[in-house]
Design a protein around this motif. Structure first.
Motif, PDB file in Angstrom:
ATOM      1  N   MET A  81      -9.445  -0.152   7.327  1.00  0.00           N
ATOM      2  CA  MET A  81      -8.171  -0.226   6.628  1.00  0.00           C
ATOM      3  C   MET A  81      -8.403  -0.380   5.133  1.00  0.00           C
ATOM      4  O   MET A  81      -9.365  -1.012   4.708  1.00  0.00           O
ATOM      5  CB  MET A  81      -7.361  -1.436   7.120  1.00  0.00           C
ATOM      6  CG  MET A  81      -6.881  -1.338   8.548  1.00  0.00           C
ATOM      7  SD  MET A  81      -5.687  -0.005   8.817  1.00  0.00           S
ATOM      8  CE  MET A  81      -4.325  -0.521   7.797  1.00  0.00           C
ATOM      9  N   PRO A  82      -7.517   0.170   4.332  1.00  0.00           N
ATOM     10  CA  PRO A  82      -7.561  -0.152   2.909  1.00  0.00           C
ATOM     11  C   PRO A  82      -7.041  -1.571   2.692  1.00  0.00           C
ATOM     12  O   PRO A  82      -6.633  -2.253   3.636  1.00  0.00           O
ATOM     13  CB  PRO A  82      -6.614   0.878   2.293  1.00  0.00           C
ATOM     14  CG  PRO A  82      -5.637   1.157   3.385  1.00  0.00           C
ATOM     15  CD  PRO A  82      -6.425   1.072   4.674  1.00  0.00           C
ATOM     16  N   ALA A  83      -7.065  -2.016   1.459  1.00  0.00           N
ATOM     17  CA  ALA A  83      -6.389  -3.245   1.069  1.00  0.00           C
ATOM     18  C   ALA A  83      -5.340  -2.872   0.032  1.00  0.00           C
ATOM     19  O   ALA A  83      -5.519  -1.913  -0.726  1.00  0.00           O
ATOM     20  CB  ALA A  83      -7.385  -4.253   0.499  1.00  0.00           C
ATOM     21  N   LEU A  84      -4.245  -3.632   0.001  1.00  0.00           N
ATOM     22  CA  LEU A  84      -3.120  -3.288  -0.859  1.00  0.00           C
ATOM     23  C   LEU A  84      -2.797  -4.410  -1.834  1.00  0.00           C
ATOM     24  O   LEU A  84      -2.913  -5.588  -1.491  1.00  0.00           O
ATOM     25  CB  LEU A  84      -1.855  -3.013  -0.032  1.00  0.00           C
ATOM     26  CG  LEU A  84      -1.894  -1.948   1.049  1.00  0.00           C
ATOM     27  CD1 LEU A  84      -0.534  -1.882   1.734  1.00  0.00           C
ATOM     28  CD2 LEU A  84      -2.276  -0.593   0.480  1.00  0.00           C
ATOM     29  N   PHE A  85      -2.368  -4.024  -3.036  1.00  0.00           N
ATOM     30  CA  PHE A  85      -1.631  -4.923  -3.914  1.00  0.00           C
ATOM     31  C   PHE A  85      -0.233  -4.350  -4.045  1.00  0.00           C
ATOM     32  O   PHE A  85      -0.066  -3.197  -4.443  1.00  0.00           O
ATOM     33  CB  PHE A  85      -2.266  -5.037  -5.298  1.00  0.00           C
ATOM     34  CG  PHE A  85      -1.392  -5.786  -6.280  1.00  0.00           C
ATOM     35  CD1 PHE A  85      -1.279  -7.166  -6.208  1.00  0.00           C
ATOM     36  CD2 PHE A  85      -0.672  -5.112  -7.248  1.00  0.00           C
ATOM     37  CE1 PHE A  85      -0.457  -7.859  -7.082  1.00  0.00           C
ATOM     38  CE2 PHE A  85       0.153  -5.795  -8.139  1.00  0.00           C
ATOM     39  CZ  PHE A  85       0.253  -7.168  -8.056  1.00  0.00           C
ATOM     40  N   LEU A  86       0.768  -5.149  -3.687  1.00  0.00           N
ATOM     41  CA  LEU A  86       2.154  -4.701  -3.736  1.00  0.00           C
ATOM     42  C   LEU A  86       2.938  -5.524  -4.749  1.00  0.00           C
ATOM     43  O   LEU A  86       2.816  -6.750  -4.790  1.00  0.00           O
ATOM     44  CB  LEU A  86       2.816  -4.862  -2.362  1.00  0.00           C
ATOM     45  CG  LEU A  86       2.217  -4.074  -1.202  1.00  0.00           C
ATOM     46  CD1 LEU A  86       2.967  -4.384   0.080  1.00  0.00           C
ATOM     47  CD2 LEU A  86       2.253  -2.571  -1.488  1.00  0.00           C
ATOM     48  N   SER A  87       3.746  -4.837  -5.542  1.00  0.00           N
ATOM     49  CA  SER A  87       4.748  -5.520  -6.336  1.00  0.00           C
ATOM     50  C   SER A  87       5.969  -5.693  -5.446  1.00  0.00           C
ATOM     51  O   SER A  87       6.678  -4.729  -5.161  1.00  0.00           O
ATOM     52  CB  SER A  87       5.085  -4.702  -7.587  1.00  0.00           C
ATOM     53  OG  SER A  87       3.990  -4.693  -8.489  1.00  0.00           O
ATOM     54  N   HIS A  88       6.163  -6.921  -4.993  1.00  0.00           N
ATOM     55  CA  HIS A  88       7.122  -7.112  -3.892  1.00  0.00           C
ATOM     56  C   HIS A  88       8.572  -7.200  -4.335  1.00  0.00           C
ATOM     57  O   HIS A  88       9.475  -6.803  -3.632  1.00  0.00           O
ATOM     58  CB  HIS A  88       6.768  -8.363  -3.088  1.00  0.00           C
ATOM     59  CG  HIS A  88       6.823  -9.641  -3.854  1.00  0.00           C
ATOM     60  ND1 HIS A  88       5.693 -10.328  -4.207  1.00  0.00           N
ATOM     61  CD2 HIS A  88       7.861 -10.367  -4.330  1.00  0.00           C
ATOM     62  CE1 HIS A  88       6.029 -11.430  -4.860  1.00  0.00           C
ATOM     63  NE2 HIS A  88       7.339 -11.473  -4.949  1.00  0.00           N
ATOM     64  N   GLY A  89       8.840  -7.805  -5.474  1.00  0.00           N
ATOM     65  CA  GLY A  89      10.201  -7.884  -5.970  1.00  0.00           C
ATOM     66  C   GLY A  89      11.079  -8.876  -5.241  1.00  0.00           C
ATOM     67  O   GLY A  89      10.701  -9.488  -4.249  1.00  0.00           O
ATOM     68  N   ALA A  90      12.260  -9.040  -5.760  1.00  0.00           N
ATOM     69  CA  ALA A  90      13.256  -9.915  -5.168  1.00  0.00           C
ATOM     70  C   ALA A  90      13.892  -9.228  -3.957  1.00  0.00           C
ATOM     71  O   ALA A  90      13.768  -8.013  -3.777  1.00  0.00           O
ATOM     72  CB  ALA A  90      14.316 -10.261  -6.210  1.00  0.00           C
ATOM     73  N   PRO A  91      14.594  -9.989  -3.111  1.00  0.00           N
ATOM     74  CA  PRO A  91      15.211  -9.379  -1.929  1.00  0.00           C
ATOM     75  C   PRO A  91      16.056  -8.138  -2.197  1.00  0.00           C
ATOM     76  O   PRO A  91      16.032  -7.205  -1.387  1.00  0.00           O
ATOM     77  CB  PRO A  91      16.056 -10.532  -1.364  1.00  0.00           C
ATOM     78  CG  PRO A  91      15.286 -11.758  -1.740  1.00  0.00           C
ATOM     79  CD  PRO A  91      14.735 -11.463  -3.115  1.00  0.00           C
ATOM     80  N   PRO A  92      16.803  -8.041  -3.315  1.00  0.00           N
ATOM     81  CA  PRO A  92      17.596  -6.827  -3.535  1.00  0.00           C
ATOM     82  C   PRO A  92      16.792  -5.544  -3.710  1.00  0.00           C
ATOM     83  O   PRO A  92      17.379  -4.452  -3.724  1.00  0.00           O
ATOM     84  CB  PRO A  92      18.394  -7.159  -4.806  1.00  0.00           C
ATOM     85  CG  PRO A  92      18.479  -8.636  -4.837  1.00  0.00           C
ATOM     86  CD  PRO A  92      17.164  -9.098  -4.296  1.00  0.00           C
ATOM     87  N   LEU A  93      15.470  -5.640  -3.849  1.00  0.00           N
ATOM     88  CA  LEU A  93      14.688  -4.408  -3.959  1.00  0.00           C
ATOM     89  C   LEU A  93      14.841  -3.524  -2.724  1.00  0.00           C
ATOM     90  O   LEU A  93      14.639  -2.315  -2.801  1.00  0.00           O
ATOM     91  CB  LEU A  93      13.205  -4.750  -4.174  1.00  0.00           C
ATOM     92  CG  LEU A  93      12.651  -4.529  -5.579  1.00  0.00           C
ATOM     93  CD1 LEU A  93      11.219  -5.019  -5.686  1.00  0.00           C
ATOM     94  CD2 LEU A  93      12.725  -3.065  -5.987  1.00  0.00           C
TER      95      LEU A  93
END
Length: 253
Positions: free
Chosen positions: A1-13
């Motif tokens: 598997m790769p590894a991820l960095f995610l910009s997750h944001g607030a719930p409204p995203l």
């Protein structure tokens, strides 16, 4: 598997069609994980802590949003075997604690988009430090999990200067400090210059406005450490801005 960095944001995203489409496309291109290990900017705790493994509740760790965001559920299975593996990969000198804490919004918001069926076991771990070198080392210890089908995700935000936003619309123009920092991060990642990334507090343009506190950039180093080769340029399948903040995300090989 790769590894991820995610910009997750607030719930409204989750209501932003561009972000949703980008995350769905990213997930579709991945092998199906055997389990997901999440490290979110919203759980800093030392020593290293592992979250709920029997049932996985949600932590609605935010305020001021519409009621519908507090009614979200994500009944993913727990991952007790993964918790045991994470603990076993740590050095004898590292204390690993366990808690019944559920998934915070940095963990579950992107998962509701990427894996909406909530049928993959999920474990959240704390960030025991925010120091880049220590997180690179922690990620390296976790890297063997990738060969077991585990998706390792560091969840933060490429820029997170909330106190300096003046336009809170999702489509707001990005402030100069956000654009400058985002461009620097993109170029520095593309060069694999991890040593420069680790010095972002002094080298990156747009500081300290882009990150008045650093917990949303720190998960990036866990992901890079888990990559096996932090100096290899990752793919950057998600870019652009939301509410003026950079949602740049990347995937390691």
């Amino acid at each position: 598997m790769p590894a991820l960095f995610l910009s997750h944001g607030a719930p409204p995203l989750v209501d932003d069609p561009t972000w949703v489409a980008q995350l769905q496309e990213l997930a579709t291109g991945l092998p199906r994980p055997t389990a997901i290990l999440m490290a979110s900017a919203h759980w800093e705790s030392a020593p290293l802590m592992l979250g709920a493994t029997t049932t996985v509740p949600l932590v609605h760790d935010f305020g001021g949003f519409a009621q519908k965001y507090y009614q979200v559920t994500y009944p993913a299975p727990g991952a007790p075997e993964l918790a045991d593996r994470v603990a076993a990969l740590m050095p004898d000198s590292q204390t690993v604690a366990r808690t019944g804490r559920g998934l915070d919004h940095g963990a579950y918001v992107p998962l509701t988009v990427m894996y909406p069926d909530a049928d993959i076991p999920v474990l959240q771990m704390s960030l025991p430090t925010l120091e880049p070198d220590a997180l690179l080392g922690l990620g390296a210890r976790l890297a063997p999990l990738r060969d077991e089908g585990v998706l390792i995700v560091g969840s933060g935000f490429t820029t997170h200067g909330l106190p300096f936003l003046r336009d809170w619309r999702p489509e707001a123009n990005a402030p100069g400090w956000s654009r400058e920092f985002d461009a620097w991060a993109a170029e520095t990642l593309a060069r694999g210059a991890v040593d420069e990334l680790a010095e972002f507090r002094t080298l990156a343009p747009g500081m300290p406005y882009a990150h008045p506190t650093i917990e949303h950039f720190a998960p990036m180093f866990l992901t890079l450490g888990a990559s096996g080769d932090p100096e290899a340029a990752p793919e950057q399948p998600v870019d652009g801005f939301w509410m003026g903040l950079s949602k740049r995300s990347f995937q390691t090989a």
